[in-house]
Scaffold this motif. Structure first.
Motif, PDB file in Angstrom:
ATOM      1  N   THR A 196       0.362  -1.379   0.102  1.00  0.00           N
ATOM      2  CA  THR A 196       0.216  -0.026  -0.109  1.00  0.00           C
ATOM      3  C   THR A 196       1.127   1.444   0.096  1.00  0.00           C
ATOM      4  O   THR A 196       0.257   2.049   0.083  1.00  0.00           O
ATOM      5  CB  THR A 196      -0.432  -0.049   1.157  1.00  0.00           C
ATOM      6  OG1 THR A 196      -0.159   0.012   2.149  1.00  0.00           O
ATOM      7  CG2 THR A 196      -1.797  -0.889   1.539  1.00  0.00           C
ATOM      8  N   LEU A 222       1.911   4.015  -1.920  1.00  0.00           N
ATOM      9  CA  LEU A 222       2.181   4.553  -3.222  1.00  0.00           C
ATOM     10  C   LEU A 222       2.236   5.748  -2.982  1.00  0.00           C
ATOM     11  O   LEU A 222       1.815   6.402  -1.993  1.00  0.00           O
ATOM     12  CB  LEU A 222       0.793   4.260  -3.663  1.00  0.00           C
ATOM     13  CG  LEU A 222       0.781   2.144  -4.044  1.00  0.00           C
ATOM     14  CD1 LEU A 222       0.650   1.502  -2.855  1.00  0.00           C
ATOM     15  CD2 LEU A 222      -0.590   2.431  -5.643  1.00  0.00           C
ATOM     16  N   LEU A 276      -1.189   9.590  -7.401  1.00  0.00           N
ATOM     17  CA  LEU A 276      -2.490   8.999  -7.521  1.00  0.00           C
ATOM     18  C   LEU A 276      -3.244  10.228  -7.774  1.00  0.00           C
ATOM     19  O   LEU A 276      -4.493  10.108  -7.663  1.00  0.00           O
ATOM     20  CB  LEU A 276      -2.404   7.794  -7.385  1.00  0.00           C
ATOM     21  CG  LEU A 276      -1.412   6.609  -7.108  1.00  0.00           C
ATOM     22  CD1 LEU A 276      -1.639   5.547  -6.545  1.00  0.00           C
ATOM     23  CD2 LEU A 276      -1.920   5.851  -8.950  1.00  0.00           C
ATOM     24  N   ALA A 283      -5.859   2.582  -1.895  1.00  0.00           N
ATOM     25  CA  ALA A 283      -5.017   2.137  -3.911  1.00  0.00           C
ATOM     26  C   ALA A 283      -3.835   0.647  -3.025  1.00  0.00           C
ATOM     27  O   ALA A 283      -3.354   1.401  -1.678  1.00  0.00           O
ATOM     28  CB  ALA A 283      -4.244   3.181  -3.495  1.00  0.00           C
ATOM     29  N   LYS A 289      -1.556  -2.403  -4.514  1.00  0.00           N
ATOM     30  CA  LYS A 289      -0.938  -3.036  -5.268  1.00  0.00           C
ATOM     31  C   LYS A 289      -0.230  -4.501  -5.367  1.00  0.00           C
ATOM     32  O   LYS A 289       0.079  -4.567  -4.004  1.00  0.00           O
ATOM     33  CB  LYS A 289       0.548  -1.836  -5.799  1.00  0.00           C
ATOM     34  CG  LYS A 289       1.696  -2.340  -6.499  1.00  0.00           C
ATOM     35  CD  LYS A 289       3.076  -1.966  -6.634  1.00  0.00           C
ATOM     36  CE  LYS A 289       2.888   0.224  -6.506  1.00  0.00           C
ATOM     37  NZ  LYS A 289       4.353   0.850  -6.987  1.00  0.00           N
ATOM     38  N   HIS A 311       1.861  -7.340  -6.767  1.00  0.00           N
ATOM     39  CA  HIS A 311       2.653  -7.460  -7.144  1.00  0.00           C
ATOM     40  C   HIS A 311       3.362  -9.005  -8.041  1.00  0.00           C
ATOM     41  O   HIS A 311       3.313  -9.875  -7.285  1.00  0.00           O
ATOM     42  CB  HIS A 311       4.812  -7.595  -5.944  1.00  0.00           C
ATOM     43  CG  HIS A 311       4.623  -6.214  -5.243  1.00  0.00           C
ATOM     44  ND1 HIS A 311       5.472  -4.698  -5.888  1.00  0.00           N
ATOM     45  CD2 HIS A 311       3.720  -5.424  -4.461  1.00  0.00           C
ATOM     46  CE1 HIS A 311       5.488  -4.363  -5.254  1.00  0.00           C
ATOM     47  NE2 HIS A 311       5.027  -4.179  -3.684  1.00  0.00           N
ATOM     48  N   THR A 346       2.866  -4.247 -11.620  1.00  0.00           N
ATOM     49  CA  THR A 346       2.946  -3.917 -10.409  1.00  0.00           C
ATOM     50  C   THR A 346       1.229  -3.631 -10.808  1.00  0.00           C
ATOM     51  O   THR A 346       0.950  -1.837 -11.023  1.00  0.00           O
ATOM     52  CB  THR A 346       3.391  -2.993  -9.964  1.00  0.00           C
ATOM     53  OG1 THR A 346       3.977  -1.667 -10.623  1.00  0.00           O
ATOM     54  CG2 THR A 346       4.692  -3.565  -8.887  1.00  0.00           C
ATOM     55  N   VAL A 384      -2.537  -1.761 -10.341  1.00  0.00           N
ATOM     56  CA  VAL A 384      -2.768  -1.604  -8.724  1.00  0.00           C
ATOM     57  C   VAL A 384      -4.761  -0.968  -8.865  1.00  0.00           C
ATOM     58  O   VAL A 384      -4.956  -1.032 -10.008  1.00  0.00           O
ATOM     59  CB  VAL A 384      -2.617   0.286  -8.790  1.00  0.00           C
ATOM     60  CG1 VAL A 384      -3.385   1.580  -7.590  1.00  0.00           C
ATOM     61  CG2 VAL A 384      -0.728   0.086  -8.653  1.00  0.00           C
ATOM     62  N   TYR A 385      -4.798  -1.593  -7.701  1.00  0.00           N
ATOM     63  CA  TYR A 385      -6.124  -1.827  -7.613  1.00  0.00           C
ATOM     64  C   TYR A 385      -6.396  -0.539  -7.062  1.00  0.00           C
ATOM     65  O   TYR A 385      -6.212  -0.237  -5.811  1.00  0.00           O
ATOM     66  CB  TYR A 385      -6.666  -3.207  -6.697  1.00  0.00           C
ATOM     67  CG  TYR A 385      -8.243  -3.094  -6.084  1.00  0.00           C
ATOM     68  CD1 TYR A 385      -9.451  -2.876  -6.979  1.00  0.00           C
ATOM     69  CD2 TYR A 385      -8.492  -2.344  -4.613  1.00  0.00           C
ATOM     70  CE1 TYR A 385     -10.410  -3.037  -6.827  1.00  0.00           C
ATOM     71  CE2 TYR A 385     -10.100  -2.812  -4.862  1.00  0.00           C
ATOM     72  CZ  TYR A 385     -11.236  -2.911  -5.059  1.00  0.00           C
ATOM     73  OH  TYR A 385     -12.353  -2.448  -4.488  1.00  0.00           O
ATOM     74  N   MET A 386      -7.593   0.610  -7.418  1.00  0.00           N
ATOM     75  CA  MET A 386      -7.658   2.228  -6.925  1.00  0.00           C
ATOM     76  C   MET A 386      -8.810   2.214  -6.729  1.00  0.00           C
ATOM     77  O   MET A 386      -9.568   1.997  -8.163  1.00  0.00           O
ATOM     78  CB  MET A 386      -6.997   3.478  -7.486  1.00  0.00           C
ATOM     79  CG  MET A 386      -7.282   4.242  -7.297  1.00  0.00           C
ATOM     80  SD  MET A 386      -5.997   5.055  -7.600  1.00  0.00           S
ATOM     81  CE  MET A 386      -6.800   5.418  -9.153  1.00  0.00           C
ATOM     82  N   PRO A 426      -8.911   0.861 -11.523  1.00  0.00           N
ATOM     83  CA  PRO A 426      -8.194   0.227 -11.851  1.00  0.00           C
ATOM     84  C   PRO A 426      -7.167   1.076 -12.219  1.00  0.00           C
ATOM     85  O   PRO A 426      -6.956   1.049 -13.739  1.00  0.00           O
ATOM     86  CB  PRO A 426      -8.369  -1.191 -11.838  1.00  0.00           C
ATOM     87  CG  PRO A 426      -9.042  -0.719 -13.107  1.00  0.00           C
ATOM     88  CD  PRO A 426      -9.749   0.113 -12.128  1.00  0.00           C
ATOM     89  N   SER A 467      -0.733  -2.484 -16.131  1.00  0.00           N
ATOM     90  CA  SER A 467       0.972  -2.611 -15.854  1.00  0.00           C
ATOM     91  C   SER A 467       1.340  -3.107 -17.277  1.00  0.00           C
ATOM     92  O   SER A 467       0.890  -4.384 -16.802  1.00  0.00           O
ATOM     93  CB  SER A 467       1.248  -3.434 -14.323  1.00  0.00           C
ATOM     94  OG  SER A 467       2.952  -3.305 -14.256  1.00  0.00           O
TER      95      SER A 467
END
Length: 807
Positions: free
Chosen positions: A686, A688, A693, A701, A703, A705, A719, A721-723, A731, A734
């Motif tokens: 987390t 980030l 952002l 948010a 991330k 990996h 990577t 990202v769920y946001m 989202p 990547s």
């Protein structure tokens, strides 16, 4: 309109020959009927009958010549020619086009009857008139199948010479036929891809010769009942009957070889309804032949010999109805479509059925019967038992094969059998055991009565040797099924006992050993079938990591392997590599190399196979297997799925496009696969940057990996990202550009600890792949050797029978 280039004269000539064929067959039948009445006018009627039948034969040859000319010259103005051929098709398949359709196959059947009838005119002697009366009548019915005329709005037959494509109801209104030069733009529909194989040029003529030969014992049996010559018909009929057994049997086995080599059935016999419909008459014919032999030697089982001889031909007609009425259309891949001749076929069937039954009933009390009961220790008793076993076996097969008929007759709704092969195998195994045991011991019995001690003494050596060999086979092949072990013993016993009979009883005289050689062949056929099917091994278990279940219910990961071009995967004791595809004419071949590992672990190429798919946009594409043959086993392979659009075309057209996203639910440590990489979910974080952002306090948010490993083991990182921003999921993708992969992070489930990750690949990444099935058939050569031995043995027996008849 005056159409340019049509060849109407050949159609008129062919139609004339069809009419003459019917008229002369009918005239020959009537004339032979009066010639059989033994009065002063009989010799005159006999002359008329002979001449009429010969003119009928010439007319049939005229039909054959006209149809061949139309096919070879691509006269597509005729619907039959258009329907079964095209200009691209190699000329070697013209024969296949000839008999692919119903009309051509009826004509082939008629042609063989002409050949048989002309031989009988020279050889039947006193039986010529009654026998040829029946055969001529059969010919009249077959000729009527080609008439194509209407009587009170009912069509009689289907005529390949009178149906023009431009007049056919399905095509009459298409714009093409508004042009006088339509033939310049017209090509044929083409031959079914399944039939574009050399087996199609040799299997149907052999099978139809077998069908045609069954009319001879039938005609002799009817003649014997008609003329009250209840025993005299057996002697001349016997060689013909055994010849019919040989030819029909080899025709059926050719069908099995064709299915094994050219059709993707996964074997040589599938208990298909049309396969069953040809097998059943052969079984009853074998029973009839052996009962005729009994009666000729001992005067017993005469009524049953009459019954089975008549029944065999009736079953041929019933099989014709099943395969040509369209009633099997949904349950068999071999069946013809209905051409509106179902009623005519039923009339044909019931006419000869009623004729046979009526003559049996009328002569019921007059047919000689044995005065003394057969001894249980006599050859004739056990031959009779064998014939009854074959009859019961035939009944079971035909009853379940006829399920579509029962559904229609009695308004039932019985569903087709799910596992047809397992069902029939279980039913037929006891019959096969009894028959092979009888084949083993039968020739050691004497007619009338046998000394039991002498019988046991003679058979004991074969029994012991067979028992030892069976134990050895069970150990080597690891047989666990007790029923199969019993059938293995009876099959080995049949082969060993008959070989012993040839050596010790016949002193090695092969000229007199035809029956024993044929029995050895049959035993080997049964042994080959048993071992190759019960111990077959499907080695194409899917180890690619890509499931085939999404392709449909018929695809199983236990039987189908996904091979991506360039990858090497284990299959049984082999390692298989899909090398690539190539095109030869209408065939797309898929080259697969097979390797083994040596002691040092290095790959060594053993062989290559190229199963193919025949391309036919009009009739559907058709896979064809390729097989590697070894003395002790076959490796049989065929394509079950392939993308037929070439990969290069896809890559060029969609260079920068991504495939449709595939979503996976993953826990930490889980793995998914792309076409060129392995993707492992390592962790979440987390930490980030809020500035990057632009997150508010209430925004979230996270991330993911992902560790990405290509085929060479090179590591990349993704990577996604769920946001959640402004109360909506946004989202951030990547990409791993080196591998053409894109990832999206869509959801988190706190309770299960799983996340949803979607994967997209660039379409240019996609490698060619196939889904393939590969099967090991152990010791299948025993089956093929048995076929040859059985055929040669039957020919030996026929030759010996002909010599005895002449003497």
């Amino acid at each position: 309109m005056e159409y340019v280039g049509e060849h109407l004269w050949i159609g008129k000539a062919g139609n004339l020959f069809v009419i003459l064929s019917f008229v002369f067959a009918l005239l020959a039948g009537i004339s032979y009927f009066f010639a059989a009445r033994d009065n002063d006018a009989a010799p005159s009627w006999l002359k008329i009958a002979r001449i009429s039948f010969r003119f009928h034969g010439l007319s049939v040859l005229g039909i054959v010549a006209a149809l061949f000319m139309m096919l070879m010259n691509h006269y597509f103005e005729y619907e039959y020619v258009w329907h079964h051929s095209n200009k691209e098709m190699p000329m070697r398949y013209i024969l296949s086009c000839f008999w692919e359709g119903q009309e051509g196959s009826f004509l082939l059947w008629t042609f063989w009857h002409v050949v048989i009838g002309l031989i009988l005119q020279k050889t039947a002697k006193n039986f010529e008139a009654p026998v040829m009366a029946i055969i001529s009548l059969v010919q009249a019915f077959l000729a009527s199948m080609l008439l194509g005329i209407f009587i009170f709005e009912h069509r009689i037959g289907s005529n390949p010479f009178t149906v023009l494509l431009r007049e056919h109801p399905d095509f009459a209104n298409i714009p093409l036929f508004k042009s006088a030069n339509y033939l310049e733009k017209l090509d044929g529909r083409g031959l079914n891809p399944l039939l574009q194989n050399y087996w199609m040029t040799i299997h149907p003529p052999t099978l139809f010769l077998g069908f045609a030969l069954t009319v001879v014992p039938f005609a002799y049996a009817i003649a014997g009942l008609w003329k009250k010559q209840f025993n005299q018909w057996l002697k001349p009929a016997l060689p013909w009957t055994f010849f019919a057994v040989a030819i029909l049997g080899i025709g059926i086995l050719m069908g099995g070889a064709w299915a094994y080599e050219a059709l993707s059935f996964g074997g040589f016999w599938a208990w298909d309804p049309v396969e069953n419909a040809s097998l059943v008459p052969w079984l009853t014919l074998v029973g009839a032949a052996h009962l005729m032999l009994i009666n000729k030697n001992e005067g017993q089982s005469l009524f049953t010999a009459f019954f089975l001889s008549i029944l065999t031909f009736i079953l041929i007609l019933y099989s014709t109805f099943l395969t040509r009425s369209g009633i099997l259309g949904e349950s068999s891949v071999h069946a013809f479509t209905d051409l509106g001749m179902s009623g005519q076929l039923l009339i044909y069937l019931f006419f000869f059925l009623i004729l046979g039954i009526a003559l049996l009933i009328v002569n019921w009390k007059k047919i000689p019967r044995q005065k003394e009961e057969e001894s249980i220790w006599s050859r004739e008793f056990w031959m009779f038992v064998g014939a009854i076993v074959l009859l019961v076996s035939s009944f079971q097969i035909m009853f379940y094969t006829s399920m579509p008929v029962w559904n229609k007759l009695f308004d039932l709704n019985k569903a087709p059998l799910k596992d047809v092969i397992h069902f029939y195998n279980n039913w037929q195994l006891p019959f096969a055991f009894i028959v092979t045991i009888l084949i083993a011991v039968g020739q050691y019995f004497k007619y009338k009565s046998t000394d039991v001690k002498q019988f046991i003494k003679k058979i004991s050596l074969s029994f012991v040797v067979s028992f030892v060999f069976t134990g050895l086979f069970i150990y080597i092949l690891d047989f666990a099924n007790g029923y199969y072990a019993i059938l293995m013993f009876s099959s080995i016993f049949a082969a060993v006992a008959n070989l012993d009979y040839i050596i010790r009883v016949l002193s090695g005289k092969l000229k007199k050993a035809g029956a024993s050689v044929a029995h050895i062949g049959f035993a080997l056929v049964m042994l080959g079938i048993l071992i190759s099917t019960s111990k077959k091994e499907i080695i194409s278990q899917n180890s690619s990591g890509k499931s085939v279940s999404s392709l449909g219910d018929n695809f199983s990961n236990n039987e189908n392997i996904v091979l991506t071009q360039g990858d090497t995967l284990p299959m049984g004791k082999y390692y298989a590599t899909f090398v690539g595809r190539r095109t030869e004419g209408i065939n797309v071949l898929f080259d697969v190399d097979y390797f083994t590992r040596d002691a040092a672990g290095k790959f060594q190429k053993e062989f290559s196979l190229a199963p193919l798919i025949q391309m036919n946009p009009r009739m559907g594409n058709s896979p064809e297997p390729d097989t590697r043959h070894y003395p002790s086993f076959d490796l049989y392979s065929h394509i079950t799925y392939a993308e037929l659009e070439t990969i290069k075309e896809k890559q060029a057209a969609t260079k920068d496009e991504y495939t449709e996203a595939k979503t996976a639910s993953m826990k930490q440590g889980d793995t998914i696969f792309s076409s060129n990489a392995i993707i492992i979910f390592d962790s979440l974080s987390t930490n980030l940057s809020n500035d990057q952002l632009q997150l508010a306090n209430e925004d979230i948010a996270v991330k993911a990996h992902l560790r990405v490993l290509d085929v060479a083991g090179v590591k990349y990182e993704a990577t996604p990202v769920y946001m959640i921003k402004n109360n909506s999921v946004q989202p951030i993708a990547s990409k791993v550009d080196q591998l053409g992969l894109q990832f999206m992070f869509w959801k988190i489930d706190p309770q299960s600890g799983k996340v949803e990750i979607s994967l997209q690949e660039k379409k240019a990444n996609i490698k060619d792949f196939i889904v393939m099935q590969a099967i090991i058939f152990p010791y299948i050569n025993i089956l093929w050797i048995g076929c040859i031995v059985m055929f040669l043995g039957t020919l030996l027996a026929i030759w010996e029978r002909i010599k005895k008849t002449k003497n």
